[in-house]
Design an enzyme around this catalytic site. Structure first.
Site, PDB file in Angstrom:
ATOM      1  N   LYS A 187       0.855  -1.279   0.071  1.00  0.00           N
ATOM      2  CA  LYS A 187       0.147   0.101  -0.033  1.00  0.00           C
ATOM      3  C   LYS A 187       0.815   1.415  -0.078  1.00  0.00           C
ATOM      4  CE  LYS A 187      -1.901   3.014   2.833  1.00  0.00           C
ATOM      5  NZ  LYS A 187      -2.021   4.103   1.775  1.00  0.00           N
ATOM      6  N   GLU A 265      10.856   1.110   9.713  1.00  0.00           N
ATOM      7  CA  GLU A 265      11.699   1.987   9.543  1.00  0.00           C
ATOM      8  C   GLU A 265      10.922   3.337   9.617  1.00  0.00           C
ATOM      9  OE1 GLU A 265      14.597   1.889   8.515  1.00  0.00           O
ATOM     10  OE2 GLU A 265      14.854  -0.055   7.909  1.00  0.00           O
ATOM     11  N   CYS A 299      14.041  11.217   6.389  1.00  0.00           N
ATOM     12  CA  CYS A 299      14.088  10.537   7.702  1.00  0.00           C
ATOM     13  C   CYS A 299      15.523  10.835   8.183  1.00  0.00           C
ATOM     14  CB  CYS A 299      13.572   9.306   7.749  1.00  0.00           C
ATOM     15  SG  CYS A 299      14.377   8.237   6.713  1.00  0.00           S
ATOM     16  N   GLU A 396      10.661  15.749  14.478  1.00  0.00           N
ATOM     17  CA  GLU A 396      11.169  15.917  13.027  1.00  0.00           C
ATOM     18  C   GLU A 396      10.454  17.283  12.409  1.00  0.00           C
ATOM     19  OE1 GLU A 396       9.450  12.258  11.470  1.00  0.00           O
ATOM     20  OE2 GLU A 396      11.469  12.057  10.467  1.00  0.00           O
TER      21      GLU A 396
HETATM   22  P1  NAP Z   1       2.668   8.123   7.795  1.00  0.00           P
HETATM   23  O1  NAP Z   1       1.489   9.143   7.848  1.00  0.00           O
HETATM   24  O2  NAP Z   1       2.957   7.270   8.907  1.00  0.00           O
HETATM   25  O3  NAP Z   1       2.450   7.139   6.478  1.00  0.00           O
HETATM   26  C1  NAP Z   1       2.872   6.092   5.981  1.00  0.00           C
HETATM   27  C2  NAP Z   1       2.255   5.179   5.388  1.00  0.00           C
HETATM   28  O4  NAP Z   1       1.544   4.701   6.391  1.00  0.00           O
HETATM   29  C3  NAP Z   1       1.171   5.913   4.203  1.00  0.00           C
HETATM   30  O5  NAP Z   1       1.141   4.746   3.064  1.00  0.00           O
HETATM   31  C4  NAP Z   1      -0.143   5.907   5.022  1.00  0.00           C
HETATM   32  O6  NAP Z   1      -1.168   5.833   4.282  1.00  0.00           O
HETATM   33  C5  NAP Z   1      -0.037   4.478   5.879  1.00  0.00           C
HETATM   34  N1  NAP Z   1      -0.720   4.826   7.062  1.00  0.00           N
HETATM   35  C6  NAP Z   1      -1.455   5.781   7.590  1.00  0.00           C
HETATM   36  N2  NAP Z   1      -2.270   5.553   8.366  1.00  0.00           N
HETATM   37  C7  NAP Z   1      -2.230   3.954   8.651  1.00  0.00           C
HETATM   38  C8  NAP Z   1      -3.085   3.036   9.383  1.00  0.00           C
HETATM   39  N3  NAP Z   1      -3.601   3.428  10.332  1.00  0.00           N
HETATM   40  N4  NAP Z   1      -2.967   1.722   9.008  1.00  0.00           N
HETATM   41  C9  NAP Z   1      -2.225   1.268   8.017  1.00  0.00           C
HETATM   42  N5  NAP Z   1      -1.346   2.541   7.281  1.00  0.00           N
HETATM   43  C10 NAP Z   1      -1.484   3.623   7.659  1.00  0.00           C
HETATM   44  O7  NAP Z   1       4.226   8.720   7.187  1.00  0.00           O
HETATM   45  P2  NAP Z   1       4.567   9.865   6.190  1.00  0.00           P
HETATM   46  O8  NAP Z   1       4.007  11.157   6.643  1.00  0.00           O
HETATM   47  O9  NAP Z   1       3.894   9.139   4.658  1.00  0.00           O
HETATM   48  O10 NAP Z   1       5.973   9.674   6.015  1.00  0.00           O
HETATM   49  C11 NAP Z   1       6.969  10.369   6.644  1.00  0.00           C
HETATM   50  C12 NAP Z   1       7.459   9.466   7.760  1.00  0.00           C
HETATM   51  O11 NAP Z   1       8.149   8.653   7.226  1.00  0.00           O
HETATM   52  C13 NAP Z   1       8.345  10.560   8.537  1.00  0.00           C
HETATM   53  O12 NAP Z   1       8.290  10.130  10.094  1.00  0.00           O
HETATM   54  C14 NAP Z   1       9.706   9.934   8.092  1.00  0.00           C
HETATM   55  O13 NAP Z   1      10.794  10.021   9.223  1.00  0.00           O
HETATM   56  C15 NAP Z   1       9.391   8.311   7.946  1.00  0.00           C
HETATM   57  N6  NAP Z   1      10.386   7.894   7.054  1.00  0.00           N
HETATM   58  C16 NAP Z   1      11.029   6.777   7.630  1.00  0.00           C
HETATM   59  C17 NAP Z   1      12.081   6.162   6.581  1.00  0.00           C
HETATM   60  C18 NAP Z   1      13.204   5.160   7.195  1.00  0.00           C
HETATM   61  O14 NAP Z   1      13.667   4.763   6.585  1.00  0.00           O
HETATM   62  N7  NAP Z   1      13.172   5.051   8.582  1.00  0.00           N
HETATM   63  C19 NAP Z   1      12.190   6.419   5.303  1.00  0.00           C
HETATM   64  C20 NAP Z   1      11.458   7.572   4.856  1.00  0.00           C
HETATM   65  C21 NAP Z   1      10.102   8.083   5.775  1.00  0.00           C
HETATM   66  P3  NAP Z   1      -1.988   7.198   3.739  1.00  0.00           P
HETATM   67  O15 NAP Z   1      -0.745   7.888   2.936  1.00  0.00           O
HETATM   68  O16 NAP Z   1      -2.870   6.723   2.857  1.00  0.00           O
HETATM   69  O17 NAP Z   1      -2.372   7.909   4.840  1.00  0.00           O
END
Ligand code: NAP
Length: 495
Positions: A187, A265, A299, A396
């Site tokens: 997804k 991650e 990140c 962040e």
């Molecule tokens: P996010 O809001 O957690 O969303 C990530 C994914 O999870 C999206 O596909 C989102 O879908 C989905 N999601 C949201 N709520 C969910 C739920 N209740 N159940 C299942 N899936 C759900 O994060 P983001 O804003 O897209 O990404 C930014 C974050 O990613 C930052 O904190 C960054 O540090 C982190 N990141 C970490 C790494 C690493 O390697 N450690 C790499 C890149 C990014 P929707 O978009 O449809 O809401």
């Protein structure tokens, strides 16, 4: 509301998909609903894609289960050949994939090209790596028994990816999973499904069997239902997630019920430490790259820049001068170095962090607010003397905002650096070999960039400690998360 619709001019127009990919078929949502994917630089409509939920996710999981036995039983070299074709196709269509990525995510085109190459590299790396997954024989303490250890794919997996690296996060999960014989339902994020769908289209062309990789799309409202189906369906053996800590923790809780395996991650709060003995030219260049790449939406971005007393002022002056030269613009414009933020919510968070830091006494040296291009464009910003209690020191920021803090000695730098629940990446610049070892040994992070601001490469293990996650992606260690170890005790062997 869309202002107007962009015509996405790809050389291969069939890479722009407006359907999801389930069990080898392109399909709409059961109820026909769709959501809009917009260009964050202009708010223009790029495409609409299906809003899916429990039913479609369940079908994708069933298809992954059906595909599993055949895919698992293929020799690793055969799986690697399909993955190699996927990699070749990604590189052949690199211009289109990069353009699509920039249009839906906003980053400069040159960065998108780098991301596509990085994403494709995981397919090659893990296809090759899976050929070298060895078991063991263990000397038996019993005369009539033999002990063998074999390795097996975990099974059907769920993958959930974020918007900030819409291609690389897909292959960084799917490549190791598929290479070792797992199948996956993926997804992508609401904002950036088009890159994942284009990868699925190339996987189909490469001959990946139906059901081995499905892509289920949905918007933010649909995500909890899709995630709950993935975590509660007993067919799914593992969830690989990249995204926020909040959602990662939620998924981990959900997986606990069935003791489902998770790789997470999550977010970071990277310190970027510049010691008095650093090569300042290198440190400034590294900090600018690390901080402003992808408009600071990574990140592993430098979230807290720590400069030592002796070089503090010179570093601040030179860093600010370099940041002032960054061209803000639309990602497809060749000169652009800093694109828009992903959406209004991100823009508001960045604005809030800058205001909070200033209220707590930070000195604003550059930028500080919206860029003249409007929308979600934020001016590259430099703040000095940022309080360690400021929001931007604790959370962040995810924007083109550099917060600098001055420190006295090595011990203080390490204490500040470790004073966070995060533990993904940390950076430091020093030419003193003793210090390099001392500081490396005391920083509590999964990844250390020493005299470099760029650390992502497919051959190295990427991942965090503390609340930044569980597991590693990339490198020979990256396959471990997708395989199980089985012990065979073979009796009745009489000598
Ligand atoms: P996010 O809001 O957690 O969303 C990530 C994914 O999870 C999206 O596909 C989102 O879908 C989905 N999601 C949201 N709520 C969910 C739920 N209740 N159940 C299942 N899936 C759900 O994060 P983001 O804003 O897209 O990404 C930014 C974050 O990613 C930052 O904190 C960054 O540090 C982190 N990141 C970490 C790494 C690493 O390697 N450690 C790499 C890149 C990014 P929707 O978009 O449809 O809401």
């Amino acid at each position: 509301m869309a202002l107007e619709t962009t015509t996405v001019a790809l050389a291969d127009g069939s890479l722009l998909r407006d359907q999801a990919f389930i069990g080898g078929r392109w399909c709409d949502a059961d109820d026909g609903r769709t959501f809009a994917v917009r260009n964050p630089a202009s708010d223009e409509l790029l495409a609409t894609v299906p809003r899916m939920g429990v039913g479609e996710t369940r079908r994708a999981i069933d298809a992954a289960a059906d595909a599993f036995a055949d895919w698992r039983d293929r020799p690793a070299a055969e799986r690697a050949a399909v993955m190699r074709r996927m990699r070749d196709l990604m590189l052949e269509h690199r211009d289109d994939l990069a353009l699509l990525l920039t249009l839906e995510q906003g980053k400069p085109l040159a960065e998108s090209h780098t991301e596509i190459a990085y994403a494709a590299a995981f397919l090659e790396w893990f296809g090759e790596e899976a050929k070298r997954i060895y078991g063991d024989t263990i000397p038996s303490p019993h005369r009539d028994k033999r002990i063998l250890v074999t390795k097996h794919p975990v099974g059907v997996c769920g993958g959930i990816t974020p918007w900030n690296f819409p291609s690389a996060m897909v292959t960084r999960k799917a490549a190791p999973a598929l290479a070792v014989g797992c199948t996956m339902v993926l997804k992508p994020a609401e904002q950036t499904p088009l890159s994942a769908l284009a990868i699925a289209a190339l996987a189909e062309r490469a001959g990946l069997p139906p059901g081995v990789l499905s892509v289920v799309t949905g918007d933010a409202e649909d995500a909890p239902a899709i995630g709950t189906e993935m975590t509660s369906n007993p067919i799914v053996r593992k969830i690989g997630f990249t995204g926020s800590n909040e959602v990662g923790k939620l998924l981990m809780h959900q997986c606990a019920d069935q003791v489902k395996n998770v790789s997470l991650e999550l977010g970071g709060n990277a310190p970027f430490i510049v010691f008095d003995d650093a090569d300042l030219d290198e440190a400034v260049a590294g900090a600018v790259l690390c901080k402003f790449r992808n408009s600071g939406q990574t990140c592993i971005t430098a979230n807290r820049i720590l400069a030592q007393d002796g070089i503090h002022q010179e570093f601040v002056d030179r860093f600010t001068a370099q940041a002032a030269k960054l061209v803000v613009g639309v990602g497809v414009e060749p000169a652009t170095k800093v694109g828009p933020l992903i959406d209004q919510q991100a823009f508001e968070k960045v604005s809030r962090h800058v205001a909070d830091a200033c209220e707590r006494g930070a000195q604003l040296l550059l930028g500080g607010g919206p860029h003249e291009r409007g929308g979600t464009f934020f001016s590259p910003t430099v703040l000095d003397r940022v309080s360690l209690e400021a929001d931007m020191s604790r959370e962040e920021t995810f924007g083109p905002v550099a917060g600098i803090h001055r420190f006295g000695d090595e011990r203080e730098a390490i204490e500040i650096a470790n004073d966070t629940p995060y533990g993904l990446a940390a950076y430091f610049y020093s030419r003193d070999v003793g210090r390099i070892f001392r500081v490396s040994e005391h920083l509590e992070y999964g990844i250390l960039g020493i005299n470099t601001g760029f650390i992502s490469v497919e051959v190295a293990p990427f991942g965090g400690v503390k609340e930044s996650g569980i597991g590693r992606e990339g490198s020979k260690y990256g396959v471990d998360d997708w395989i199980e170890t089985r012990y065979l005790s073979l009796g009745g062997i009489d000598n």
